[in-house]
Design a protein around this motif. Structure first.
Motif, PDB file in Angstrom:
ATOM      1  N   ILE A   1       0.862  -1.187   0.000  1.00  0.00           N
ATOM      2  CA  ILE A   1       0.000   0.000   0.000  1.00  0.00           C
ATOM      3  C   ILE A   1       0.897   1.236   0.000  1.00  0.00           C
ATOM      4  O   ILE A   1       1.547   1.543   0.996  1.00  0.00           O
ATOM      5  N   ASP A   2       0.930   1.905  -1.140  1.00  0.00           N
ATOM      6  CA  ASP A   2       1.877   3.004  -1.360  1.00  0.00           C
ATOM      7  C   ASP A   2       1.183   4.362  -1.171  1.00  0.00           C
ATOM      8  O   ASP A   2       1.382   5.286  -1.952  1.00  0.00           O
ATOM      9  N   HIS A   3       0.379   4.446  -0.137  1.00  0.00           N
ATOM     10  CA  HIS A   3      -0.411   5.656   0.132  1.00  0.00           C
ATOM     11  C   HIS A   3       0.478   6.776   0.679  1.00  0.00           C
ATOM     12  O   HIS A   3       1.249   6.552   1.597  1.00  0.00           O
ATOM     13  N   ARG A   4       0.345   7.974   0.126  1.00  0.00           N
ATOM     14  CA  ARG A   4       1.219   9.090   0.509  1.00  0.00           C
ATOM     15  C   ARG A   4       0.580  10.017   1.537  1.00  0.00           C
ATOM     16  O   ARG A   4      -0.621  10.221   1.515  1.00  0.00           O
ATOM     17  N   MET A   5       1.416  10.593   2.364  1.00  0.00           N
ATOM     18  CA  MET A   5       0.951  11.502   3.411  1.00  0.00           C
ATOM     19  C   MET A   5       1.411  12.923   3.112  1.00  0.00           C
ATOM     20  O   MET A   5       2.542  13.138   2.700  1.00  0.00           O
ATOM     21  N   ALA A   6       0.545  13.883   3.355  1.00  0.00           N
ATOM     22  CA  ALA A   6       0.894  15.290   3.186  1.00  0.00           C
ATOM     23  C   ALA A   6       1.386  15.862   4.514  1.00  0.00           C
ATOM     24  O   ALA A   6       0.994  15.399   5.584  1.00  0.00           O
ATOM     25  N   VAL A   7       2.241  16.867   4.434  1.00  0.00           N
ATOM     26  CA  VAL A   7       2.670  17.604   5.625  1.00  0.00           C
ATOM     27  C   VAL A   7       1.563  18.580   6.019  1.00  0.00           C
ATOM     28  O   VAL A   7       1.068  19.320   5.170  1.00  0.00           O
ATOM     29  N   THR A   8       1.165  18.571   7.277  1.00  0.00           N
ATOM     30  CA  THR A   8       0.171  19.542   7.758  1.00  0.00           C
ATOM     31  C   THR A   8       0.645  20.089   9.101  1.00  0.00           C
ATOM     32  O   THR A   8       1.186  19.351   9.922  1.00  0.00           O
ATOM     33  N   GLN A   9       0.423  21.369   9.321  1.00  0.00           N
ATOM     34  CA  GLN A   9       0.839  21.994  10.578  1.00  0.00           C
ATOM     35  C   GLN A   9       0.060  21.419  11.752  1.00  0.00           C
ATOM     36  O   GLN A   9       0.606  21.214  12.834  1.00  0.00           O
ATOM     37  N   ASP A  10      -1.231  21.157  11.522  1.00  0.00           N
ATOM     38  CA  ASP A  10      -2.092  20.710  12.629  1.00  0.00           C
ATOM     39  C   ASP A  10      -2.184  19.191  12.747  1.00  0.00           C
ATOM     40  O   ASP A  10      -2.940  18.676  13.569  1.00  0.00           O
ATOM     41  N   GLY A  11      -1.417  18.483  11.906  1.00  0.00           N
ATOM     42  CA  GLY A  11      -1.413  17.025  12.002  1.00  0.00           C
ATOM     43  C   GLY A  11      -2.661  16.366  11.465  1.00  0.00           C
ATOM     44  O   GLY A  11      -2.844  15.151  11.618  1.00  0.00           O
ATOM     45  N   SER A  12      -3.506  17.121  10.801  1.00  0.00           N
ATOM     46  CA  SER A  12      -4.790  16.558  10.366  1.00  0.00           C
ATOM     47  C   SER A  12      -4.632  15.435   9.357  1.00  0.00           C
ATOM     48  O   SER A  12      -5.484  14.547   9.266  1.00  0.00           O
TER      49      SER A  12
END
Lengths: 451, 451
Positions: A149-160
């Motif tokens: 599962i090659d799902h990508r994560m975005a950077v968020t300030q609030d950790g959402s």
């Protein structure tokens, strides 16, 4: 004339009273900044104890350390409250591409994942670019395969972004298993670019033994994705974790007693993942909240409400400590709870979930914290930190001093969660914010509970 | 009147001639920038082949890849030149603190280090804050102990700190052994702060079997140093490398033939450490120099001097390929040699070591490279890249397109030496610089050899 007079009295009295508490809080804030006491505490914990995997002797050493640290901070009524825990410990683990492009892959088994045979399993990769793609796969369509599962994560300030991305790790293995997979590799739920995989908890389907699963470091996930584009890829995967359904963990707490019978709970979680030294997750939260309490104690201030510092056990495997704590203390008059569990970087915003009668307090906190570069409360619907979440349905008010999460998921659950990553100035800003906020809440009498 | 006329002719003729070559070089420079062809090549090498440890089947796969890539670039006279090599391969390895602060340490065994028994050795740590402190230790003073050399490295743009710090790794183990140590742990020779140790070669004392040695990641070295401050520390250390004194490696080369009988050698080294995928060290050097040659070939320019691209084998274990190459080709008329082996970040300065008659060429290179933000030659005493160093005493001229090393030692010899670390714009700048510089040298006739 009566009303205007009363109003005038109130107008006069309230600011004096408020100014008093606000001045105390501002002084505490500046004292905390000047003392800079959290870092040595965090250094001591993460050096002497290091990683503190839930249910292991290392977590016990963490509790011993916590009891001593609470005593040194002047807390009293120090307690250890055990609870049962299924214990999981990493075994031997490795993954390598077999065939014409043989290479090792950097992996870390996921919490509560199943074991391969000691010699491992070798199977073809079934590639999913996202969690949705796996959800869309037909049942049985990946029988005998290792789902990637090659799902990508975005950077968020609030950790959402951790909301949806965390689900990939927690639920992805069971989902892949339901489609026929024999094992699962996920792209780490993280935002860095280092060969350090992000481990984390998983949730098995009810009544089903979990299949083996592991996280690939981000560069390894990208390498595997590139190889998949070149043609079929098989991976040899070994993971031999140990599982004990009958283990134990515990919460540790200590207090600055108040006079009103009301209790404010603050703290962090004591357990950590095994790969790093549990510095940002969550030694920092322990050091920040204990130092805040210590600063109030050292100022010889007597709170109206009891300030209780709680270090929860076994958070990482599914809030075991937080759930046990909420259950054991549901009859108690806990009016407010707040956990620091989002690293050591600065607080940038306040959030809350309190009765309307408590909103003026939240506003006061905003006023005193503003010079620290902290924005006022954005809403009154906060879920709070993970371990205080289970208390919220019982009516406990929630305060959340939200930390900047921009770089949190570079380190979260990796071997890189170590002391060198801590920015002392930002750590001190946290302590200053907590000290002032908790004093304001503990010296106040306006109702906070939501039921 | 004769003299002025001649001078006038020279003044007219030389600029025209120079402008012609310089214009060609500037066009090549801009073509290389626009084509951006090195990254796909580097991606292909580091994905299909990955790590290429000297003397292993992985290095052989790297040679197969290199031959195909040279053919695809239009090079001819493609050759493989084998040479003998003692081959070392990493085995099982681990280190952990034993006693009251038990913790695992992230380590990587050093090249040519000795083996522990399979069950490892457990011994007290003898701490040395610097290499000098170890040098000052009395013989026998650390008998039975594991020496921990906690020598720190500074960040330098020109990589000069690797001179002294590299010696800590190369010679530290043998030095500690001479004082009685049973094993050695060094603070990684690196400048990052991640749990990825920096491996690298070591040199044993003549006629002595090397003791086991390994590098600690920077955070682990700091953790161990903190623990040493708290009291005596013992470490259990396991490392079981395999050693074969009778292995083999090889150099691979291909050419754009010239007409003058003179040869210019450019290239990078083909082998890499096993931990990463050998991207910045030295897949980048291979991709940069091969793409430079390909760009010249694709422009259908015929060089006066043969342009030969060489990919050296077994650089990492002590310039085995470079030494074998210098010996095998010492009778050849190689006039200039240049290696790219300092990552994928931008070229910032030129250096050389050529005959005085060659200095105008070096100045021309400076002129054409200036728009790339590259400073002119700072001196004419350059040692050149590692694999061309052994040719220098034979009189071969040296060109060095110095790369910015500010972040090179964050990644060097670690698992983190992977494709995601490459900045494509900086990689392209390298190719542009190499293409222009090499064309200027290959189309020129001014003597370059120093003897």
């Amino acid at each position: 004339m009566f009303r205007p007079l009363t109003l005038a009295l109130l107008i006069t009295a309230t600011p004096v009273l408020a100014a008093d508490r606000l001045t105390q809080a501002a002084t505490l804030r500046d004292t905390a900044l000047a003392r800079s006491e959290a870092f040595p505490l965090l250094e001591d914990l993460t050096t002497r104890v290091g990683p503190r995997l839930a249910g292991t002797p290392a977590e016990q050493r963490g509790r011993d350390w916590a009891i001593a640290a609470m005593k040194a901070a002047g807390l009293v009524n120090i307690k250890t409250e055990p609870f049962p825990l299924p214990v999981w410990e990493r075994g031997v683990e490795s993954a390598e591409i077999v065939g014409s492009h043989p290479q090792k892959l950097a992996i870390a088994a996921l919490g509560y994942s199943g074991a391969t045979p000691p010699q491992g399993i070798t199977a073809p990769i079934a590639y999913f670019a996202s969690y949705q793609a796996l959800q869309d796969a037909a049942p049985g369509s990946i029988a005998g395969k290792i789902a990637f599962i090659d799902h990508r994560m975005a950077v968020t300030q609030d950790g959402s972004s951790y909301g949806s991305n965390g689900a990939v790790r927690r639920s992805g293995p069971a989902l892949a298993q339901s489609k026929g997979a024999v094992a699962v590799l996920i792209r780490s739920v993280g935002t860095d670019s280092h060969r350090n995989p992000h481990t984390g908890g998983t949730v098995a389907a009810p009544g089903v033994a979990a299949i083996p699963s592991a996280a690939l470091s981000l560069p390894d996930a990208e390498q595997l994705a590139r190889l998949v584009k070149l043609g079929p890829v098989s991976v040899k995967f070994i993971s031999t974790p140990r599982f004990d359904p009958n283990g134990q963990s515990a919460n540790v707490s200590g207090e600055i007693p108040g006079t009103s019978g009301e209790v404010i709970v603050i703290g962090g979680h004591l357990d950590s993942w095994d790969l790093g030294t549990g510095t940002i997750d969550d030694g920092a939260g322990m050091a920040i909240t204990l130092t805040a309490a210590k600063t109030i104690k050292a100022a010889r201030l007597k709170p109206r409400r009891t300030i209780r510092v709680v270090f929860w056990g076994a958070e990482e495997f599914g809030l075991w400590g937080g759930r046990a704590y909420a259950e054991a203390h549901k009859a108690e008059n806990i009016v407010l709870a707040a956990e620091s569990d989002f690293g050591a970087d600065r607080v940038w915003r306040i959030a809350s979930n309190v009765a309307d009668t408590g909103l003026p307090l939240i506003a006061e906190i905003g006023t005193v914290l503003a010079p620290l570069g902290i924005a006022p409360a954005s809403d009154n619907k906060s879920g709070g930190g993970p371990d205080v979440g289970p208390m919220r349905p019982n009516g406990v008010g929630i305060l959340d001093l939200e930390q900047d999460g921009t770089r949190y998921f570079d380190l979260h659950h990796t071997p890189d969660d170590t002391l060198d990553k801590v920015d002392r100035a930002q750590l001190d800003q946290n302590v200053a914010a907590w000290t002032a906020a908790i004093w304001l809440a503990a010296s106040d009498d306006r109702p906070l509970r939501t039921k």
